[in-house]
Design an enzyme around this catalytic site. Sequence first.
Site, mmCIF file in Angstrom:
data_model
loop_
_atom_site.group_PDB
_atom_site.id
_atom_site.type_symbol
_atom_site.label_atom_id
_atom_site.label_comp_id
_atom_site.label_asym_id
_atom_site.label_seq_id
_atom_site.Cartn_x
_atom_site.Cartn_y
_atom_site.Cartn_z
ATOM 1 C CD GLU A 35 -2.324 1.323 2.851
ATOM 2 O OE1 GLU A 35 -2.588 2.437 3.339
ATOM 3 O OE2 GLU A 35 -2.546 0.244 3.449
ATOM 4 C CE LYS A 52 -5.719 1.569 7.986
ATOM 5 N NZ LYS A 52 -5.107 2.539 7.060
ATOM 6 C CB THR A 109 -3.591 7.878 3.705
ATOM 7 O OG1 THR A 109 -2.654 6.957 4.255
ATOM 8 C CG2 THR A 109 -3.893 8.917 4.783
ATOM 9 N NE ARG A 125 -0.139 8.072 5.769
ATOM 10 C CZ ARG A 125 0.222 7.323 6.797
ATOM 11 N NH1 ARG A 125 1.322 7.638 7.489
ATOM 12 N NH2 ARG A 125 -0.473 6.262 7.137
#
Length: 216
Positions: free
Chosen positions: A43, A131, A71, A47
């Site tokens: 992943e 998650k 994210t 960011r």
Amino acid sequence: MSLTMEAILQQARPVLPVLVIEDAASAVELAQALHAGGVRVLEVTLRTPRALEAVTSIRQALPDLLVGAGTLIHAAQFLEARDAGAQFAVSPGCTERLAMAALDAQLPYLPGVLTPSEVLMALEFGHRSLKLFPANGSASVKMLKSLRGPFTGIRFCPTGGINVDNLLSFLSLPNVACVGGTWIAPANLVRARAWDQITQLAREACELARSLEQHS
């Protein structure tokens, strides 16, 4: 046959590395180091300004890897991630807008949850792979044990606070498909381009998981 989040997490076991990539030029080398250690799914978190570029580079260089974008906190990011080549999407929480954006982008989606109410919201959108975030040590292990009763058939990928010391505590739970973590590729090793050390960290995690399976 289209990918499902369930199949992706099955391939990711034991560890889904969560990567923060500042320098897109090193993205492929980082992915190669992880792949050499046994990682099949990773992943890339959105960011940093170069994250989408890193997703594209890794997909092109390593077609055997499954690459997701993480994210995701804005609906528009789902289409951006898909267009960059991401094969699945991960977010730290779950909202109706994010769930609909994942559907629109036709991306397998791993939404973040922390409470039973959030699990119910994710279930309403058909998500059975979730998650757990943040996963903080023994308290999260107890939470996952508690969630198993009312939420049969739900598989979790706990992330945030996982490391080599508590890895097996999570992986031993029947409702944990895999764990997510940054410890596999810590920022200091990535900056130092210490690829051999990163390969070793990945290999150690995979070997620990194999020891668990052998004794189960």
